[in-house]
Design a protein around this motif. Sequence first.
Motif, PDB file in Angstrom:
ATOM      1  N   ARG A 192      -3.392   5.673   2.567  1.00  0.00           N
ATOM      2  CA  ARG A 192      -3.853   5.861   3.929  1.00  0.00           C
ATOM      3  C   ARG A 192      -2.857   6.703   4.711  1.00  0.00           C
ATOM      4  NH1 ARG A 192      -5.885   0.369   6.635  1.00  0.00           N
ATOM      5  NH2 ARG A 192      -3.935  -0.480   5.818  1.00  0.00           N
ATOM      6  N   GLU A 221      -4.826  10.937  -2.457  1.00  0.00           N
ATOM      7  CA  GLU A 221      -6.263  10.684  -2.389  1.00  0.00           C
ATOM      8  C   GLU A 221      -6.700   9.805  -3.558  1.00  0.00           C
ATOM      9  OE1 GLU A 221     -10.227  13.457  -1.844  1.00  0.00           O
ATOM     10  OE2 GLU A 221      -8.752  14.019  -3.358  1.00  0.00           O
ATOM     11  N   VAL A 250     -11.535   4.539  12.185  1.00  0.00           N
ATOM     12  CA  VAL A 250     -10.116   4.834  12.365  1.00  0.00           C
ATOM     13  C   VAL A 250      -9.507   3.683  13.158  1.00  0.00           C
ATOM     14  CG1 VAL A 250      -8.413   6.380  13.420  1.00  0.00           C
ATOM     15  CG2 VAL A 250     -10.440   7.341  12.307  1.00  0.00           C
ATOM     16  N   LEU A 266       1.443   4.812   1.942  1.00  0.00           N
ATOM     17  CA  LEU A 266       1.220   5.289   3.294  1.00  0.00           C
ATOM     18  C   LEU A 266       1.793   6.689   3.446  1.00  0.00           C
ATOM     19  CD1 LEU A 266      -0.025   3.766   5.761  1.00  0.00           C
ATOM     20  CD2 LEU A 266       2.316   3.320   6.511  1.00  0.00           C
ATOM     21  N   GLU A 299       0.821  -1.201   0.000  1.00  0.00           N
ATOM     22  CA  GLU A 299       0.000   0.000   0.000  1.00  0.00           C
ATOM     23  C   GLU A 299       0.863   1.261   0.000  1.00  0.00           C
ATOM     24  OE1 GLU A 299      -2.431   1.284   3.322  1.00  0.00           O
ATOM     25  OE2 GLU A 299      -1.447  -0.180   4.645  1.00  0.00           O
ATOM     26  N   CYS A 336      -2.001  16.474  10.647  1.00  0.00           N
ATOM     27  CA  CYS A 336      -2.597  15.740   9.519  1.00  0.00           C
ATOM     28  C   CYS A 336      -2.739  16.645   8.295  1.00  0.00           C
ATOM     29  CB  CYS A 336      -3.944  15.156   9.931  1.00  0.00           C
ATOM     30  SG  CYS A 336      -4.750  14.194   8.635  1.00  0.00           S
ATOM     31  N   LEU A 338      -4.732   4.974  11.917  1.00  0.00           N
ATOM     32  CA  LEU A 338      -4.611   4.598  10.513  1.00  0.00           C
ATOM     33  C   LEU A 338      -5.960   4.791   9.842  1.00  0.00           C
ATOM     34  CD1 LEU A 338      -2.740   3.198   8.336  1.00  0.00           C
ATOM     35  CD2 LEU A 338      -3.669   1.018   9.159  1.00  0.00           C
ATOM     36  N   PHE A 339      -5.989   5.548   8.741  1.00  0.00           N
ATOM     37  CA  PHE A 339      -7.259   5.846   8.069  1.00  0.00           C
ATOM     38  C   PHE A 339      -6.986   6.307   6.641  1.00  0.00           C
ATOM     39  CE2 PHE A 339      -5.810   9.373  10.688  1.00  0.00           C
ATOM     40  CZ  PHE A 339      -5.746  10.435   9.793  1.00  0.00           C
ATOM     41  N   PRO A 340      -7.978   6.210   5.749  1.00  0.00           N
ATOM     42  CA  PRO A 340      -7.774   6.614   4.357  1.00  0.00           C
ATOM     43  C   PRO A 340      -7.672   8.135   4.208  1.00  0.00           C
ATOM     44  CG  PRO A 340      -9.559   5.019   4.528  1.00  0.00           C
ATOM     45  CD  PRO A 340      -9.257   5.477   5.919  1.00  0.00           C
ATOM     46  N   VAL A 341      -6.789   8.575   3.335  1.00  0.00           N
ATOM     47  CA  VAL A 341      -6.688   9.996   3.009  1.00  0.00           C
ATOM     48  C   VAL A 341      -8.038  10.520   2.541  1.00  0.00           C
ATOM     49  CG1 VAL A 341      -5.662  11.669   1.406  1.00  0.00           C
ATOM     50  CG2 VAL A 341      -4.224   9.893   2.449  1.00  0.00           C
ATOM     51  N   ASP A 389     -11.095   9.578   3.150  1.00  0.00           N
ATOM     52  CA  ASP A 389     -12.061   9.749   4.230  1.00  0.00           C
ATOM     53  C   ASP A 389     -11.786  11.032   5.003  1.00  0.00           C
ATOM     54  OD1 ASP A 389     -13.349   7.423   3.593  1.00  0.00           O
ATOM     55  OD2 ASP A 389     -12.967   6.405   5.497  1.00  0.00           O
TER      56      ASP A 389
END
Length: 278
Positions: free
Chosen positions: A167, A162, A229, A31, A29, A178, A241-244, A246
């Motif tokens: 993520r 994105e 999250v 990151l 992935e 962030c 840890l979370f998706p950009v 989102d």
Amino acid sequence: MPTPPPTGPLVTRGTVSAQLLSLGVRPGETLLLHSSLSSLGWVCGGAVAVVQGLLDTLGPDGTLVVPTQSGDLSDPALWSNPPVPEEWWSAIRAAMPAYDPLVTPARGVGVIPETVRTWPGALRSAHPQTSFAAIGPGAAAVVEGHAPDCRLGERSPLARLEEMGARVLLLGAGYDTCTAFHLAEYRIPSPLVEVGRPSPGGWEEVTEVSISSERFDELGSDFERDRPVVRGKVGAAGTRLFPVADAVAYAERWLALHRPREPYVDAAPRAREPRTRP
């Protein structure tokens, strides 16, 4: 008095990788990392071991991205931490070295991003104040095309991340770091400001979208309440840890409701925070 022994926990390259895998970081992935080395505990090998552990986790098909901002390449009239005498301003503007992605150090983002910036094979984007560096097969796609008048917007690596389904990993860092939230500011839209900086041709002023991390901690708390999250620990560091995508979508709605659109202090991530603009 003898120096007291470290309190730990002991963190190694192997424990970083094992705990990231347990958290849910996936090999292959992309990151986007925001990090605090000191939050991890006693790290055997320091930032180098952390980067090695991250790359071990992502594997040969994964891509690691970090902010490598150089906000000190900014107008000395806005510096406040510390300020410099007004009679120095013109001399500083005339003498300040222009941004060079190969040699300009990252400032104010921690030692892990600076380690990534200098890693063999790392690529870095072209924006002189809000660059990103990346390692891995997706690095070029992330950093290419970072427009000089788009710090953290549609023509920055954030929009590419994105699109790529990347993520965010907050490794001992808070939501105030962030950068994905800043992409939302370009979509509200936010006020415009004049940003001064050195360039190869001399001092220049560029019109930019005003960005600020004001209330990002509150935004992050609400985001974490309302959206999935993944939370855990690496060493002693709390992780998220979370998706950009989102984070950006949620921030667009949240900022429009909770932060007024009238002009506010422009506070791009930088080593020296600006004074309040008139």
